[in-house]
Design a protein around this motif. Structure first.
Motif, PDB file in Angstrom:
ATOM      1  N   THR A 135     -26.938  -9.328  -5.735  1.00  0.00           N
ATOM      2  CA  THR A 135     -27.076  -8.104  -4.950  1.00  0.00           C
ATOM      3  C   THR A 135     -25.685  -7.507  -4.755  1.00  0.00           C
ATOM      4  O   THR A 135     -24.722  -8.236  -4.512  1.00  0.00           O
ATOM      5  N   GLU A 178     -26.219  -2.748  -1.810  1.00  0.00           N
ATOM      6  CA  GLU A 178     -27.592  -3.224  -1.569  1.00  0.00           C
ATOM      7  C   GLU A 178     -27.656  -4.067  -0.300  1.00  0.00           C
ATOM      8  O   GLU A 178     -28.581  -3.925   0.500  1.00  0.00           O
ATOM      9  N   GLU A 193     -27.312  -1.647   2.660  1.00  0.00           N
ATOM     10  CA  GLU A 193     -28.520  -0.840   2.841  1.00  0.00           C
ATOM     11  C   GLU A 193     -29.653  -1.643   3.478  1.00  0.00           C
ATOM     12  O   GLU A 193     -30.296  -1.192   4.431  1.00  0.00           O
ATOM     13  N   LYS A 242     -34.871  -8.657  -3.701  1.00  0.00           N
ATOM     14  CA  LYS A 242     -34.010  -7.742  -4.453  1.00  0.00           C
ATOM     15  C   LYS A 242     -33.150  -8.507  -5.456  1.00  0.00           C
ATOM     16  O   LYS A 242     -32.987  -8.080  -6.602  1.00  0.00           O
ATOM     17  N   ASN A 252     -33.076  -8.029  -9.512  1.00  0.00           N
ATOM     18  CA  ASN A 252     -31.833  -7.739 -10.228  1.00  0.00           C
ATOM     19  C   ASN A 252     -31.557  -8.779 -11.304  1.00  0.00           C
ATOM     20  O   ASN A 252     -31.061  -8.445 -12.376  1.00  0.00           O
TER      21      ASN A 252
END
Length: 67
Positions: free
Chosen positions: A13, A17, A20, A56, A60
């Motif tokens: 990440t 990211e 956020e 996430k 990725n």
């Protein structure tokens, strides 16, 4: 959350990211970094944030081209 899962979050990440997702849960990116380093613990309050970060990171990792 295991060390391997935290390493996935760290490795897959971006800073943006992390920032956020942390913001969405009312935390700062520094909180994420402190937990990954082991300076803080995952609590019931921040666990949903780490579940989102792990999701996430896994997305990725899948998108990353194989060497």
């Amino acid at each position: 959350m295991t060390k391997e899962e935290l390493l996935l979050i760290k490795s897959f990440t971006s800073t943006d990211e992390k920032r956020e997702i942390a913001d969405k849960f009312g935390y700062q990116k520094d909180t994420v970094s402190a937990i990954i380093r082991g300076d803080r613990r995952i609590t019931d309050d921040n666990k949903p944030m780490f579940e989102k970060l792990l999701k996430k990171a896994k997305q990725n990792k899948i998108k990353q081209p194989q060497k």
